[in-house]
Design a protein around this motif. Structure first.
Motif, PDB file in Angstrom:
ATOM      1  N   GLN A   1     -43.823 -89.642  73.957  1.00 39.99           N
ATOM      2  CA  GLN A   1     -44.464 -88.891  75.141  1.00 39.99           C
ATOM      3  C   GLN A   1     -45.172 -87.628  74.876  1.00 39.99           C
ATOM      4  N   SER A   2     -44.440 -86.876  73.750  1.00 41.81           N
ATOM      5  CA  SER A   2     -44.914 -85.616  73.372  1.00 41.81           C
ATOM      6  C   SER A   2     -44.821 -85.375  72.185  1.00 41.81           C
ATOM      7  N   LEU A   3     -45.493 -84.352  71.396  1.00 44.07           N
ATOM      8  CA  LEU A   3     -45.823 -84.028  70.129  1.00 44.07           C
ATOM      9  C   LEU A   3     -45.661 -82.625  69.867  1.00 44.07           C
ATOM     10  N   GLY A   4     -44.816 -82.033  68.821  1.00 41.54           N
ATOM     11  CA  GLY A   4     -44.603 -80.728  68.790  1.00 41.54           C
ATOM     12  C   GLY A   4     -45.147 -80.385  67.219  1.00 41.54           C
TER      13      GLY A   4
ATOM     14  N   ASP B   1     -32.393 -79.824  74.931  1.00 39.99           N
ATOM     15  CA  ASP B   1     -32.458 -79.615  76.244  1.00 39.99           C
ATOM     16  C   ASP B   1     -32.684 -80.936  76.996  1.00 39.99           C
ATOM     17  N   ARG B   2     -33.274 -81.936  76.094  1.00 35.67           N
ATOM     18  CA  ARG B   2     -33.695 -83.239  76.603  1.00 35.67           C
ATOM     19  C   ARG B   2     -33.164 -84.053  75.567  1.00 35.67           C
ATOM     20  N   PRO B   3     -31.899 -84.581  75.320  1.00 33.55           N
ATOM     21  CA  PRO B   3     -31.464 -85.191  74.229  1.00 33.55           C
ATOM     22  C   PRO B   3     -31.987 -86.812  74.380  1.00 33.55           C
TER      23      PRO B   3
END
Length: 162
Positions: free
Chosen positions: A126-129, A85-87
């Motif tokens: 910027q993010s962590l999953g 979705d956000r490559p």
């Protein structure tokens, strides 16, 4: 509690791999995903596929959670992931986060995750999953307490049971 993250050494990596392969196989058996007879082999194959170069696999980061005196509390495995979705915006995924049994339920899990957040930011993400098994309610509680929110929920029904 003085907890710190240190880069995992080549000497520490085999112990990490062995413990995490065993734990992953155990979770797959407990969730009725894999038969016990082949679970460890399947887990080892998945780890080999994800980490073809072991500790040196590109965009994978390995740490130990330890005290200043080098007492081992747990392990962290992070890897860069690209979402379709956000490559253009890769994020960091927690492939494995474990606190050793003797140190669970004492706040080390939460404190360690806070250190992981700092490392992720220093690495420029910027993010962590993460993934958590459905039956691991204790971990889900800690993750939600620290601001993680479910993005997808996969559910399964065994048609051979009542």
């Amino acid at each position: 509690m003085q907890l710190q993250l240190q880069k995992m050494t080549a000497a520490q990596f085999p112990q990490f791999m062995n413990s995490q392969i065993n734990e992953y196989a155990h979770q797959k058996i407990a969730n009725h995903s894999w038969p016990a007879a082949s679970a460890r082999q399947q887990a080892a194959e998945e780890f080999q596929m994800l980490l073809p170069d072991g500790l040196n696999t590109y965009h994978n980061y390995f740490y130990i959670l330890c005290s200043a005196a080098q007492d081992l509390y747990g392990y962290v495995w992070l890897a860069e992931v690209i979402d379709s979705d956000r490559p253009q915006q890769p994020y960091l995924f927690i492939y494995d986060y474990s606190i050793l049994p003797d140190y669970q339920n004492q706040g080390y899990g939460q404190k360690g995750l806070e250190l992981v957040f700092q490392v992720a930011q220093k690495l420029g993400y910027q993010s962590l999953g993460l993934h958590v098994f459905g039956q691991n309610y204790r971990a889900q509680h800690v993750y939600q307490k620290l601001g993680f929110v479910p993005t997808d929920i996969v559910m399964k029904k065994d048609l051979n049971s009542d």
